[in-house]
Scaffold this active site. Structure first.
Site, short mmCIF file in Angstrom:
data_model
loop_
_atom_site.label_atom_id
_atom_site.label_comp_id
_atom_site.label_asym_id
_atom_site.label_seq_id
_atom_site.Cartn_x
_atom_site.Cartn_y
_atom_site.Cartn_z
N ASN A 31 0.80 -1.23 0.00
CA ASN A 31 0.00 0.00 0.00
C ASN A 31 0.83 1.28 0.00
OD1 ASN A 31 0.66 -0.89 2.67
ND2 ASN A 31 -0.79 0.55 3.52
N GLU A 82 4.66 -3.63 12.49
CA GLU A 82 3.49 -2.76 12.43
C GLU A 82 2.42 -3.54 11.69
OE1 GLU A 82 0.64 -0.85 11.20
OE2 GLU A 82 2.02 -0.03 9.72
N CYS A 101 -3.21 1.25 6.91
CA CYS A 101 -3.33 0.81 8.31
C CYS A 101 -3.93 1.90 9.20
CB CYS A 101 -1.98 0.37 8.84
SG CYS A 101 -0.70 1.65 8.77
#
Length: 478
Positions: free
Chosen positions: A155, A251, A285
């Site tokens: 992304n 993450e 995210c």
């Protein structure tokens, strides 16, 4: 409804992982963007060996050289912004305008990394505080770990690569970068910029391939000293089960909440939340997935939010007028479609959107969503946002915290005391006051709690994660 311009169902090509090359396809239409090598396990083993030798070179590099390399790359990247932006848009999910912003952020990430190379210092230690140690003097310094293995998602295919490479080089490590197999081309372009500097060979190493085939080999190899991963929770858990005794930074995404109080600046909240909800088609995210709106503002906010969502244009990613691109592949689009179906079957109210066409999915807004719906508890990673009405702030906090994730949250209020109270009550790694959960700068600490990961990124913090502390003590007794 959102406008969908000149869309056709993308061609789906089943590329087997045993093939020597990976075809990188544009998720908009399935067209071929380029190819990269599909590295075998034996090739990965050889690359790790090169990186081990590279680590010996890296730890001897002066901070001056590290800074020089990083600044040179930042300068060259800045001069080629459009080339990199075009590649991001073609191989991935972002519109050209989103891609340009990512390139600008990447330049900043690398420049900050150069600055952190000069700040990699230690401290003196007062050993004489302990009885019997009056003649002792010492200090600690930060030393590189060795080989850092970095695994990145699709992304943010450029800036998240920079968030691994920049700090690793600044800290004096060698690094092996494994970009996502669907967006490896822009990562390869960035590595080529580094290869044109005087950075010694072996310090920066690119591996391209399918994580399912070579990921376990990379993360479990004892020659790897740290694994830095950005991606999904399930893959993160798999890595943790294979990684062994080494440093790990992860993450792992989220299900981000935003709380909008009655006294909030509604225009400020609206603009930030719409952007945070549908940037990169929600494949982010920090995506604004849940918005809790206090009673007095709810009806106005819900109506305006849906109106703006329904006007978002989708289509050609390279068009200056396109506001939202596609999902990364058909599988991702079908997953979002299944989540919408699940919500509808459980009597949720669809306020707008909800339709898929090929890999494109309309900006979608729900209300009256029960806790047993997938979109309430899971990470959607798509353009779905849920609106909730609340009366009491304690109710909003409890609901906002009632998920397995905790990356970032947003709060909108003009009451400073209330802002502190709400922020302190949120279970997450970062709280943005009068910004949505989607706000971030590349210099700030970044990471989450619970299922959102371990460790912190952001350049300064990543540099610290990628070093060990070594203590030196001198007994000066005569």
């Amino acid at each position: 409804m959102p406008t969908i311009e000149n869309l056709s169902a993308p061609v789906t090509i089943d590329v087997k992982s045993s093939q020597p090359q990976i075809q990188v396809l544009n998720p908009e239409d399935g067209s071929l963007v380029g190819t990269v090598v599909n590295n075998s396990l034996s090739e990965v083993d050889s690359i790790i060996e090169v990186a081990v030798l590279g680590a010996q070179k890296a730890k001897k590099l002066s901070s001056n050289i590290r800074m020089s390399v990083l600044n040179e790359v930042a300068d060259n990247l800045s001069n080629q912004k459009e080339l990199f932006a075009q590649m991001i848009a073609r191989e991935g999910i972002k519109t050209i305008n989103e891609a340009r912003k990512e390139v600008s952020r990447c330049v900043e990430t690398i420049r900050i990394s150069a600055e952190e190379a000069r700040r990699l210092t230690g401290e003196t230690i007062a050993f004489d505080q302990a009885p019997g140690s009056e003649n002792r003097f010492g200090y600690y310094r930060r030393i590189p770990l060795g080989v850092v293995a970095a695994i990145t998602p699709f992304n943010d295919p450029l800036n998240l690569v920079a968030h691994k490479i920049g700090p690793a080089i600044a800290a004096g490590n060698s690094v092996i970068i494994l970009p996502h197999h669907e967006t490896p081309l822009v990562a390869k372009l960035l590595v080529e910029l580094f290869n044109k500097t005087n950075l010694p060979k072996g310090i920066l190493n690119l591996v391209t391939g399918y994580g399912v085939d070579i990921g376990d080999k990379i993360v479990s190899d004892p020659r790897i000293n740290m694994v830095s991963f950005t991606g999904g929770k399930s893959v993160g858990e798999r890595i943790l089960s294979h990684v062994g005794l080494k440093k790990v930074s992860m993450e792992l995404g989220s299900n981000c909440p935003v709380i909008v109080m009655n006294d909030a600046n509604i225009e400020l909240a609206m603009e930030a939340c719409v952007s945070g909800a549908f940037w990169a088609a929600g494949q982010n995210c920090l995506h604004v997935q849940r918005i809790y709106i206090q009673d007095e503002l709810y009806d106005q906010f819900a109506s305006e939010f849906c109106l703006r969502a329904s006007k978002i244009s989708m289509g050609d990613k390279l068009s200056e007028s396109t506001q939202m691109g596609p999902m990364i592949n058909n599988r991702a689009a079908l997953k979002v479609e299944a989540m919408v179906k699940d919500a509808l079957e459980k009597n949720s109210t669809l306020l707008c959107g909800g339709k898929r066409q090929g890999n494109f999915f309309q900006p979608t807004v729900f209300a009256n969503v029960s806790n047993d719906c997938l979109i309430a508890k899971e990470e959607v990673f798509g353009p779905i946002t849920v609106l909730y009405r609340f009366t009491d702030k304690k109710e909003a906090i409890a609901q906002a915290n009632d998920v397995e994730f905790g990356l970032q949250a947003g709060i909108f209020t003009n009451d400073l005391e209330l802002a502190f109270e709400l922020a302190d009550s949120m279970d997450c790694g970062g709280v943005m006051i009068n910004d949505s959960s989607d706000y971030r700068i590349d210099a700030m600490p970044f990471g989450g709690v619970k299922g959102s990961g371990v460790g912190r990124e952001g350049v300064m913090n990543a540099v610290k994660e990628m070093t060990d502390i070594k203590t030196y003590c001198f007994n000066l007794r005569k």
